[in-house]
Design a protein around this motif. Structure first.
Motif, PDB file in Angstrom:
ATOM      1  N   HIS A 189       3.361   6.779  14.478  1.00  0.00           N
ATOM      2  CA  HIS A 189       4.266   6.233  13.469  1.00  0.00           C
ATOM      3  C   HIS A 189       3.757   6.394  12.052  1.00  0.00           C
ATOM      4  O   HIS A 189       4.472   6.020  11.105  1.00  0.00           O
ATOM      5  CB  HIS A 189       4.516   4.749  13.757  1.00  0.00           C
ATOM      6  N   GLN A 190       2.554   6.951  11.886  1.00  0.00           N
ATOM      7  CA  GLN A 190       2.013   7.245  10.547  1.00  0.00           C
ATOM      8  C   GLN A 190       2.046   6.017   9.629  1.00  0.00           C
ATOM      9  O   GLN A 190       2.491   6.089   8.487  1.00  0.00           O
ATOM     10  CB  GLN A 190       2.798   8.395   9.892  1.00  0.00           C
ATOM     11  N   LEU A 191       1.530   4.906  10.147  1.00  0.00           N
ATOM     12  CA  LEU A 191       1.523   3.686   9.338  1.00  0.00           C
ATOM     13  C   LEU A 191       0.454   3.763   8.246  1.00  0.00           C
ATOM     14  O   LEU A 191       0.637   3.250   7.142  1.00  0.00           O
ATOM     15  CB  LEU A 191       1.251   2.466  10.220  1.00  0.00           C
ATOM     16  N   TYR A 192      -0.669   4.368   8.578  1.00  0.00           N
ATOM     17  CA  TYR A 192      -1.779   4.499   7.634  1.00  0.00           C
ATOM     18  C   TYR A 192      -2.223   5.947   7.591  1.00  0.00           C
ATOM     19  O   TYR A 192      -2.218   6.645   8.592  1.00  0.00           O
ATOM     20  CB  TYR A 192      -2.978   3.628   8.065  1.00  0.00           C
TER      21      TYR A 192
ATOM     22  N   VAL B  39       9.920   1.335  14.616  1.00  0.00           N
ATOM     23  CA  VAL B  39       8.473   1.094  14.717  1.00  0.00           C
ATOM     24  C   VAL B  39       8.228  -0.316  15.241  1.00  0.00           C
ATOM     25  O   VAL B  39       7.406  -0.528  16.143  1.00  0.00           O
ATOM     26  CB  VAL B  39       7.793   1.276  13.336  1.00  0.00           C
TER      27      VAL B  39
ATOM     28  N   ASN C 108       0.840  -1.188   0.000  1.00  0.00           N
ATOM     29  CA  ASN C 108       0.000   0.000   0.000  1.00  0.00           C
ATOM     30  C   ASN C 108       0.875   1.237   0.000  1.00  0.00           C
ATOM     31  O   ASN C 108       2.103   1.164  -0.002  1.00  0.00           O
ATOM     32  CB  ASN C 108      -0.985  -0.026   1.175  1.00  0.00           C
TER      33      ASN C 108
ATOM     34  N   ILE D 139      -4.239  -2.447  11.704  1.00  0.00           N
ATOM     35  CA  ILE D 139      -5.443  -2.339  10.873  1.00  0.00           C
ATOM     36  C   ILE D 139      -6.471  -3.384  11.273  1.00  0.00           C
ATOM     37  O   ILE D 139      -7.683  -3.150  11.227  1.00  0.00           O
ATOM     38  CB  ILE D 139      -5.079  -2.418   9.355  1.00  0.00           C
TER      39      ILE D 139
ATOM     40  N   SER E 122       1.264   3.540   2.142  1.00  0.00           N
ATOM     41  CA  SER E 122       1.733   4.131   3.403  1.00  0.00           C
ATOM     42  C   SER E 122       3.180   3.763   3.710  1.00  0.00           C
ATOM     43  O   SER E 122       3.814   3.019   2.998  1.00  0.00           O
ATOM     44  CB  SER E 122       0.848   3.654   4.546  1.00  0.00           C
ATOM     45  N   VAL E 123       3.601   4.323   4.821  1.00  0.00           N
ATOM     46  CA  VAL E 123       4.995   4.139   5.253  1.00  0.00           C
ATOM     47  C   VAL E 123       5.288   2.684   5.581  1.00  0.00           C
ATOM     48  O   VAL E 123       4.458   1.986   6.135  1.00  0.00           O
ATOM     49  CB  VAL E 123       5.215   5.021   6.499  1.00  0.00           C
ATOM     50  N   GLN E 124       6.457   2.219   5.226  1.00  0.00           N
ATOM     51  CA  GLN E 124       6.893   0.883   5.611  1.00  0.00           C
ATOM     52  C   GLN E 124       7.413   0.936   7.040  1.00  0.00           C
ATOM     53  O   GLN E 124       7.850   1.969   7.520  1.00  0.00           O
ATOM     54  CB  GLN E 124       8.017   0.410   4.675  1.00  0.00           C
TER      55      GLN E 124
ATOM     56  N   LYS F 229       1.752  -3.179  11.047  1.00  0.00           N
ATOM     57  CA  LYS F 229       0.683  -2.658  10.192  1.00  0.00           C
ATOM     58  C   LYS F 229      -0.492  -3.623  10.158  1.00  0.00           C
ATOM     59  O   LYS F 229      -1.659  -3.207  10.203  1.00  0.00           O
ATOM     60  CB  LYS F 229       1.216  -2.426   8.770  1.00  0.00           C
TER      61      LYS F 229
END
Lengths: 246, 237
Positions: free
Chosen positions: B41-44, A15, A6, A129, A8-10, A125
């Motif tokens: 963390h701005q994942l989405y 993280v 997607n 989600i 977004s950020v990896q 991630k």
């Protein structure tokens, strides 16, 4: 860990580290504390009715009821959470086993968002989600339940019989959709081969060859499939090690 | 609904309200925790989160609604408060109905009996509760160690977790598919239609310029499957 496709950020190592420590620890603080309270809250109405209102029957009645139920579901009690943990993760598992409807609502919703964003549950991630999706499904399900309990007897009879009948097929169609997530990712053959243990167990149960499996068909199917998966994992691992050594 | 059942429902209303509110509280705590981590963390993106919420809401409606017919059949037996409390907490409606009946039958009674008292209804409620309680204990004991094991395994060069996830899911779905599919021809047709529709939506989403179509996979597969199943049922009858 799989690569996400997607926009977004990896996930960076920071993280992942934050997720595996701070985030994960708090998930279990929330989960464990709420489950303990929920356990007592579940029994509170019964204790009230028994001790305060005096609606009492002998303890043997309760023991008999518990024994009947335990004999039917002990396999599910043990196996089910292990089944769903690697599919939906810790936070969603806590929510699913409190709010209910794990396999027919929470798992499909979780797999649906995992499929859309092409994420694995083993990644931050994937877990984030999935947690969000399952929480939303809890709210929506409770709201629908409230509407049906209050108004269901009025509006459901208004639905045509053919529509009401069609709802009998929600679960089979969900099964088809769940299968499709694996088929689209791994291909037909690679997915269907993992159904073979379930097919064999089903045949053993249905033909009466292994009647002992009768009540534990699902549990046995899961256990055998996982065992085969582990054997394949070790064999593939050994093969890769040998290839690396060359 | 008999008077004893009705009376018990009235008495436990405050407890049912507290329990349901607690379900909402738990979901809110987890949701907040996940959103906070995402913000950090701005994942989405916000758009992606909105789409996930939509997918989840839409994906919940169909299966939830299919359970509602059973919910409605539970209400005249155990009452609306007990139904709401049990079906909103842990239980699927058919699971709760089964456990209520098992508990009552273990006393040699049934719900419609003239001698069905408030005490018997308390045992029925106990049966419904005890059927789900072991899951709480299970999670209290195993969830954290499993999670730690999964974190540790995912850090290895070769992790077993993806295969464990595949094995667990396929072991369950395979058996479930056979159980459902073997029950009737319409069920079998439904599974196949659901499968191909979901695959079709995925391919269409990829090839067309509408990747958002993928968010509707579950909903489209369910509706198409239901139509396929019902049509088959009508044709066969």
């Amino acid at each position: 860990m799989s690569q996400n496709t997607n926009t977004s950020v990896q996930e960076s190592p920071e993280v992942i580290q934050d997720f595996n420590t701070t985030y994960s620890d708090k998930v279990h603080v929330i989960g464990r504390s709420t489950m303990v309270i929920a356990f007592f809250l579940s029994f509170l109405p019964i204790l009230f009715l028994y001790f305060v209102m005096g609606f009492q029957l002998p303890a043997s009645t309760y023991i008999a009821a518990a024994a009947s139920i335990a004999s039917m579901f002990v396999g599910m009690w043990i196996a089910e959470p292990f089944t769903w943990f690697p599919v939906i993760g810790a936070a969603s598992l806590y929510m699913s086993y409190f709010a209910g409807n794990t396999k027919n609502i929470r798992v499909p919703v979780a797999r649906s968002v995992q499929n859309i964003y092409n994420v694995e549950i083993t990644t931050p991630k994937g877990q984030i989600i999935t947690t969000i999706a399952v929480a939303v499904s809890v709210y929506v399900n409770l709201l629908l339940l409230l509407v049906v309990v209050l108004l269901g007897n009025w509006f459901i009879p208004m639905l045509p019989a053919v529509v009401l009948d069609a709802f009998n097929y929600v679960i089979p169609s969900l099964i088809g959709a769940l299968l499709s997530f694996r088929v689209s990712k791994y291909g037909v053959l690679k997915t269907l081969r993992w159904i073979v243990p379930g097919v064999l167990i089903f045949i053993l149960v249905q033909t009466g060859i292994a009647p002992i499996l009768g009540r534990f068909g699902t549990t046995s199917s899961i256990a055998v499939t996982i065992l085969i998966a582990y054997i394949v994992y070790r064999v593939n691992g050994a093969r890769e090690d040998r290839a690396e050594q060359k | 609904m008999s008077d004893p059942v009705s009376r018990v429902n009235t008495l436990i209303l405050p407890f049912a309200a507290i329990l349901i509110l607690f379900v909402v509280l738990q979901a809110t705590l987890f949701l907040r925790h996940a959103l906070k981590f995402n913000r950090k963390h701005q994942l989405y993106t916000s758009a992606e989160l909105r789409e996930a919420v939509k997918t989840s809401a839409v994906g919940t409606i169909g299966p939830a609604f299919s359970a509602m017919v059973v919910v409605l059949s539970l209400i005249p037996i155990v009452g609306s408060v007990v139904t709401f409390m049990r079906c909103g907490v842990i239980g699927a409606a058919d699971f709760e109905l089964l456990n209520a009946n098992i508990a009552v039958e273990s006393m040699g009674l049934s719900f419609g009996d003239a001698n069905f008292t408030e005490a018997a209804m308390t045992v029925a409620l106990f049966g419904m509760t005890i059927a789900s309680a072991p899951y709480f204990i299970h999670l209290l004991i195993t969830c954290k160690p499993l999670d730690k094991a999964m974190i540790k395994a995912s850090q290895k060069k070769r992790s077993f977790i993806p295969m464990l996830s595949m094995g667990a899911e396929m072991g369950f779905i395979g058996y479930w598919a056979l159980e459902q599919g073997s029950a009737s021809v319409p069920n079998t047709v439904t599974i196949i239609v659901g499968l191909f529709c979901a695959l079709g939506v995925g391919v269409l989403a990829q090839k067309s310029n509408h990747p958002k179509l993928k968010e509707w996979t579950m909903a489209i597969a369910m509706v198409c499957g239901m139509i396929g199943g019902e049509l088959t049922h009508l044709i066969m009858n």
